[in-house]
Design an enzyme around this catalytic site. Structure first.
Site, PDB file in Angstrom:
ATOM      1  N   PRO A   4       0.819  -1.207   0.000  1.00 32.12           N
ATOM      2  CA  PRO A   4       0.000   0.000   0.000  1.00 32.12           C
ATOM      3  C   PRO A   4       0.855   1.261   0.000  1.00 32.12           C
ATOM      4  O   PRO A   4       1.754   1.417   0.806  1.00 32.12           O
ATOM      5  CB  PRO A   4      -0.811  -0.113   1.268  1.00 32.12           C
ATOM      6  CG  PRO A   4      -0.853  -1.562   1.568  1.00 32.12           C
ATOM      7  CD  PRO A   4       0.494  -2.057   1.145  1.00 32.12           C
ATOM      8  N   GLU A   5       0.540   2.132  -0.916  1.00 29.57           N
ATOM      9  CA  GLU A   5       1.124   3.462  -0.954  1.00 29.57           C
ATOM     10  C   GLU A   5       0.042   4.419  -0.441  1.00 29.57           C
ATOM     11  O   GLU A   5      -1.003   3.965   0.018  1.00 29.57           O
ATOM     12  CB  GLU A   5       1.537   3.802  -2.395  1.00 29.57           C
ATOM     13  CG  GLU A   5       2.454   2.742  -3.004  1.00 29.57           C
ATOM     14  CD  GLU A   5       2.877   3.044  -4.434  1.00 29.57           C
ATOM     15  OE1 GLU A   5       2.964   4.227  -4.792  1.00 29.57           O
ATOM     16  OE2 GLU A   5       3.124   2.097  -5.189  1.00 29.57           O
TER      17      GLU A   5
END
Length: 280
Positions: free
Chosen positions: A2-3
């Site tokens: 996840p960014e």
DNA sequence: CTACCATCCTGGTTGC
DNA sequence: TGCAACCAGGATGGTA
């Protein structure tokens, strides 16, 4: 994985079931994540009222009424699932490391196959003065050309590599750096300190746009990312370059038979996708 | 100080 | 089909 957009999506999914609720139970199934979950975590959290959930870069900070904050990072493969509907009760899955119950009521589950994630408490008032927050750059959504440009001046590394450094801008990862550089038509190889102020303005604008669009689409579900209801984000369907080696660049009129389409190379050990015609 | 590398771990994909 | 090698969205600590 996840960014920023994926973490923001998780935050928004959690808020109705965790923010201004009381955490009734906390079960830790595995402690050996990236940073081992401290032994006192359960006693710090259980029974506590949650004031706010904040996001800093790729981190979530869950502020508790007892002056502690839960520092929560998804690592490469972490996801969070919220079960609140009796029609769909929680059934344990492989790699469910943390199971939290709240008086929403809800059961909140942190699943992380690769165990690169983090989950620990820290006194709220010291958070900003303690790593990783003390060395974290401006959040990517707050970053402007005015804040970014000066930070690039002593960086001769390629702009691609520099944007991945959380101390410069917090929240960008490999996908969104590739996508933002593509939209800004800037070569990933260009030394960071060689960008003009005007190029940084363009870059900053496209970082904002790409992040906003990705958040609006629930993030990118390449493999592990899910929204908290278990559904997939769909920004992966709107990638311009990421994972598209050999595909014709839609904004180029050039023949992919001749240019080879989107290129994939390694920079500092990470894949970079770009269009050599568009990004100079 | 910067820059590069290996490392942590599982699981999916690729290639023989 | 089987199996081994390789690859992946991240962060960190060590070394040059």
């Amino acid at each position: 994985m996840p960014e920023l957009p994926e973490v923001e999506t998780i935050k928004r999914g959690l808020q109705p079931f965790l923010e201004q609720k009381t955490i009734q139970g906390l079960q830790v199934n595995r402690q050996d994540l990236r940073i081992p979950i401290p032994d006192n975590t359960r006693q710090m959290i259980q029974g506590q009222y949650v004031q706010f959930i904040k996001r800093h870069g790729k981190y979530l900070c869950v502020e508790l009424a007892n002056g502690q904050t839960i520092v929560w990072h998804m690592g490469m493969s972490g996801s969070v699932r919220v079960y609140h509907d009796d029609k769909e009760p929680y059934e344990p899955q492989k790699h469910d490391h943390i199971v939290m119950t709240t008086d929403a009521p809800a059961t909140i589950v942190f699943n992380d196959p690769r165990r690169f994630g983090m989950f620990y408490t820290h006194p709220t008032e010291q958070i900003q003065n303690t790593p990783p927050f003390s060395q974290m750059g401006c959040d990517a959504l707050q970053s402007t050309a005015k804040t970014l440009y000066p930070q690039l001046q002593n960086k001769k590394s390629p702009i691609k590599t520099v944007l991945l450094d959380q101390a410069i801008v917090a929240g960008l990862g490999n996908i969104y750096v590739c996508e933002a550089l593509y939209k800004a038509r800037i070569s990933p190889f260009k030394p960071a300190n060689a960008l003009s102020f005007s190029e940084v303005e363009t870059l900053s604008k496209h970082i904002d746009e790409i992040l906003a669009e990705a958040i609006q689409k629930g993030g990118s579900s390449l493999k592990d990312h899910r929204m908290t209801d278990g559904s997939m984000g769909y920004f992966q369907n709107f990638f311009g370059v990421y994972g598209k080696k050999g595909v014709a660049c839609p904004h180029c009129t050039c023949d992919p038979e001749q240019t080879g389409g989107i290129k994939q190379v390694k920079q500092a050990g990470r894949s970079t996708f770009y269009c050599s015609e568009k990004q100079k």
